[in-house]
Motif scaffolding. Structure first.
Motif, PDB file in Angstrom:
ATOM      1  N   GLN A 112       0.966  -1.322   0.534  1.00 53.93           N
ATOM      2  CA  GLN A 112       0.285   0.212   0.131  1.00 53.93           C
ATOM      3  C   GLN A 112       1.148   1.328  -0.293  1.00 53.93           C
ATOM      4  O   GLN A 112       0.310   1.607  -0.122  1.00 53.93           O
ATOM      5  N   LEU A 113       2.228   1.355   0.650  1.00 56.98           N
ATOM      6  CA  LEU A 113       2.854   2.129   0.728  1.00 56.98           C
ATOM      7  C   LEU A 113       4.470   1.602  -0.225  1.00 56.98           C
ATOM      8  O   LEU A 113       4.742  -0.038   0.124  1.00 56.98           O
ATOM      9  N   THR A 114       5.234   2.161  -0.966  1.00 55.80           N
ATOM     10  CA  THR A 114       6.319   1.758  -1.458  1.00 55.80           C
ATOM     11  C   THR A 114       7.426   2.788  -0.982  1.00 55.80           C
ATOM     12  O   THR A 114       6.939   3.949  -0.904  1.00 55.80           O
ATOM     13  N   VAL A 115       9.107   2.240  -1.169  1.00 56.75           N
ATOM     14  CA  VAL A 115       9.965   3.645  -0.664  1.00 56.75           C
ATOM     15  C   VAL A 115      10.340   3.019  -1.240  1.00 56.75           C
ATOM     16  O   VAL A 115      11.248   1.589  -1.288  1.00 56.75           O
ATOM     17  N   ASP A 116      11.289   4.495  -2.025  1.00 51.77           N
ATOM     18  CA  ASP A 116      12.294   3.355  -2.843  1.00 51.77           C
ATOM     19  C   ASP A 116      13.947   4.077  -3.337  1.00 51.77           C
ATOM     20  O   ASP A 116      13.689   5.586  -2.762  1.00 51.77           O
ATOM     21  N   ASP A 117      14.772   3.568  -3.583  1.00 53.34           N
ATOM     22  CA  ASP A 117      16.099   4.743  -3.686  1.00 53.34           C
ATOM     23  C   ASP A 117      17.015   4.703  -4.868  1.00 53.34           C
ATOM     24  O   ASP A 117      17.211   3.357  -5.272  1.00 53.34           O
TER      25      ASP A 117
END
Length: 419
Positions: A121-126
């Protein structure tokens, strides 16, 4: 149900926990946020997939999100940046982790696909690999995504291109553009950690060397400053006239790459672009020239061209490859052209990552609180969140600042002359 971890060695967990705790000593802002999250549970029942450098600093962010109730899964955002003991510790803490230092490209993308199995439901990206994979390989999951955050300059550039093409399907907060991120993490973190990685890989003496910094954004600022402080003669290569002028005013030589290539001793790319050191540059470099990259992807140095041009290649030591050119010159590539500060060293100091990851945590909380109110697109970190991170950091450092009086506030908000 989250997929089980895919890590190198679960037996490294104890050592990883010790190093995570050591990094945590320098991350007081994130600790304060974790304490609040534990009480308020902003992510209770929320599934989060994160694609980040799996380091001890990242582990502290992961534990903060878990403290807030998140159902979190983590995969690595770079094959050479994973710290295997940190990955093992995260697994031991109950956070499924898919990252192995040195993994091949097939395993790297398999790990990203595994992270998407949680139906985030949430993405955290680099670097935006998780987001682009979600938008191309698992499009059926997009409707369930609330939003995401992006850590890097490179990732923000990719996401803005997606948004411009109408391809981005949910809101993403550009954490990289927060003042408490790029003014500190990019400048001080990249500057210090890049020199650290190159020095660990080569034991080179910086004093007296001609150090060529390719790109003068905030990462380039920090790198040039640190190299100059070590006694190097810094040369900046830029395409932006304002940044080039700034480099001149900061006291550095500025010239095109074709000129810098002939005289440089150490070359470091920090542009987020492709082939900024190219075949024509390899052709004129001095014998013994060293090349490294501190941009997100290994595309800044044209490695395929270097491989084609070289008469031979050998690995001298970890993270140092020697290319023998047909005329007898030897050129050196560090860390396979990947992020040298994470390939050969430990990445940014925890103290600056404290602010970057505080922005990640608060940005994700903001997305949950404003669920359904933001259309697809790339958004800045809200100014009040940015200021809050700075204020918390100052408090943790024991620093107090002044405040405006009511009279001063009124004066600054008035348009009438003399009031």
């Amino acid at each position: 149900m989250s997929p089980k971890s895919d890590i190198k060695d679960a037996g490294l967990a104890a050592a990883g926990k010790e190093r995570i705790a050591w990094a945590g000593r320098e991350m007081p802002v994130l600790k304060l946020i974790a304490e609040r999250f534990e009480k308020e549970q902003p992510f209770k029942g929320v599934r989060i997939a994160a694609c980040l450098h799996v380091t001890t600093e990242t582990a502290n962010l992961a534990l903060t999100l878990k403290a807030g109730g998140a159902d979190l899964i983590l995969c690595g955002s770079n094959p050479l940046s994973t710290q295997d003991d940190a990955a093992a510790a995260l697994d031991a803490y109950g956070i499924p982790t898919h990252a192995i230092k040195g993994e091949d490209d097939a395993t790297y993308y398999k790990h990203i696909m595994s992270a998407l199995e949680v139906q985030p439901q949430l993405t955290v990206d680099d670097g935006a690999d998780l987001v682009t994979t979600l938008h191309t390989k698992r499009t059926e999951l997009l409707s369930g995504v609330i939003g995401g955050t992006e850590e890097t300059t490179t990732g923000v550039i990719r996401l803005q291109a997606m948004a411009a093409d109408g391809a981005l399907k949910y809101p993403i907060i550009a954490v990289n553009d927060a003042k408490t991120k790029h003014l500190f993490d990019n400048r001080y973190g990249t500057g210090q950690s890049t020199l650290d990685g190159i020095t660990r890989a080569t034991n080179v003496l910086w004093a007296g060397k001609k150090a060529v910094v390719v790109g003068y954004g905030w990462c380039g600022h920090g790198l040039a400053l640190r190299a100059s402080g070590m006694g190097s003669h810094v040369i900046v290569v830029e395409v932006d006239p304002v940044r080039a002028l700034e480099a001149v005013m900061d006291g550095f030589a500025v010239m095109p790459m074709e000129d810098a290539a002939r005289i440089g001793d150490i070359f470091v790319t920090v542009t987020g672009d492709k082939n900024v050191i190219d075949a024509n540059d390899f052709a004129v470099m001095k014998n013994g020239a060293i090349m490294a990259n501190s941009g997100h992807f290994n595309s800044e140095i044209n490695i395929p061209a270097l491989e084609t041009m070289a008469a031979g290649k050998r690995t001298l030591k970890p993270y140092v490859e020697e290319y023998l050119m047909p005329d007898g010159r030897k050129l050196y590539l560090l860390g396979e052209g990947r992020l040298i500060n994470l390939a050969a060293a430990e990445g940014h100091p925890a103290s600056v990552m404290d602010m970057s990851f505080a922005n990640q945590a608060l940005g994700l909380e903001y997305l949950v609180k404003n669920r359904g109110q933001l259309s697809a697109g790339v958004y800045p970190v809200p100014a009040d969140l940015d200021d809050n991170v700075a204020a918390l950091k100052l408090t943790s450092l024991g620093v107090t600042i002044d405040t405006l009086t009511e009279e001063q506030k009124e004066y600054l908000s008035s348009w009438q002359e003399g009031t």
